[in-house]
Design an enzyme around this catalytic site. Sequence first.
Site: not given
Ligand code: NAD
Ligand code: GLY
Length: 369
Positions: A126, A148, A190, A232, A242, A246, A250, A253, A257, A270
């Site tokens: 939890r 998130k 972003e 942010k 949100e 917030r 998006n 998005h 999405h 993404h």
């Molecule tokens: P990712 O985590 O897939 O990373 C992108 C690629 O880069 C992967 O292949 C990873 O292994 C590689 N990588 C990571 N660090 C590296 C480095 N320093 N050197 C070389 N390669 C490296 O993708 P992302 O773009 O980081 O994240 C996308 C995800 O984030 C999506 O799932 C999206 O939904 C999520 N997201 C979440 C929020 C939130 O608020 N929680 C906001 C925006 C996006």
């Molecule tokens: N990336 C959207 C949020 O954090 O609300």
Amino acid sequence: MRGFQLAQQVPIALGERSYQIAIGPGLLDDPASYQAAPARTQALVVTNTTVAPLYGERLARALAGRHAQVRQLVLPDGEQHKTWESLNLIFDALLGHGADRKTVLYALGGGVVGDMTGFAAACYMRGVPFVQVPTTLLAQVDSSVGGKTAINHPLGKNMIGAFYQPLAVVCDLEVLRTLPPRELSAGLAEVIKYGPIADMAFLDWIEAHVDALRACDADALAHAVRRSCEVKAHVVGQDERESGLRAILNFGHTFGHAIEAGMGYGAWLHGEAVGAGMVMAAELSRALGLVDAAFVQRLTALIARAGLPTRGAVIDAQDNAGRYLQLMRVDKKAEAGEIRFVVIDGPGRAAVRAAPDALVRQVIDRCCE
Ligand code: NAD
Ligand code: GLY
């Protein structure tokens, strides 16, 4: 990257869940970066097959003096692995190692690792503490900040998750050196988003520095990460869960999405889907009479210069717009089946609006290849 800057701190003010985002070069290796984590506890570093060989050992070394034991779990890499199966691997590791409630999880990787590790931390017993160590630009400017956490479902992106804040976010700018150019561009989507929704001066700055950012210039990246985190933090500080404001984070998005789910997770990055999605959302804003054509052109030109797609994907050869609408109806902002879009209702200002299906269909038809 070149140049030397000092680490900067951006606070996230959320009462007892407040924490700091540390931004600077060399933070990964510095044990002081992890002071917010309780000492003499167990630690599990969750990472993936790409990041582990690059940075796993270095993080383990930095944590060695703080924790009684540091273990590592290496997940498969990719958006297509942001699933129950991967989440279960984290639980398997925690239970297999006899992890207790004080065990600290470390998310070492991009947004995929960060979102999954955060969700695992929210659920295990939890709730156990966790620290974000984001290694992509996208994760440093967005996903690691604000709490998130989620996994994907085949019917919708990030549909299963929780709001759960980390103890700290450690953004080492030097790790961005190993990021492939396509991933750097995905992160810029972003970064760009913060301009039209909140800060036109930042949009001006990005326009002037987009080439430097793509070239991994240290000073440019430091400013982009800091300003993005500040915007942010300001938004999340007002609306952590949100209930309103917030949602502006998006922007792009809702369409994006739909592209990710419609094309199959991982087909488009993404950030790429968000890039094209921002153009579609800007076009919708124009169709609703909220911004002029010059604004849409300006944003589209910047997204192209960032190395991102500006046209949406065709996700259904028979009824493309219909498939978009179907996927967008399960968006988390939808209410009673009515899709709600983040639109720009003036430069630097965003709002959440419904729009007639016919108008949305026109925008999709105009924006897709
Ligand atoms: P990712 O985590 O897939 O990373 C992108 C690629 O880069 C992967 O292949 C990873 O292994 C590689 N990588 C990571 N660090 C590296 C480095 N320093 N050197 C070389 N390669 C490296 O993708 P992302 O773009 O980081 O994240 C996308 C995800 O984030 C999506 O799932 C999206 O939904 C999520 N997201 C979440 C929020 C939130 O608020 N929680 C906001 C925006 C996006
Ligand atoms: N990336 C959207 C949020 O954090 O609300």
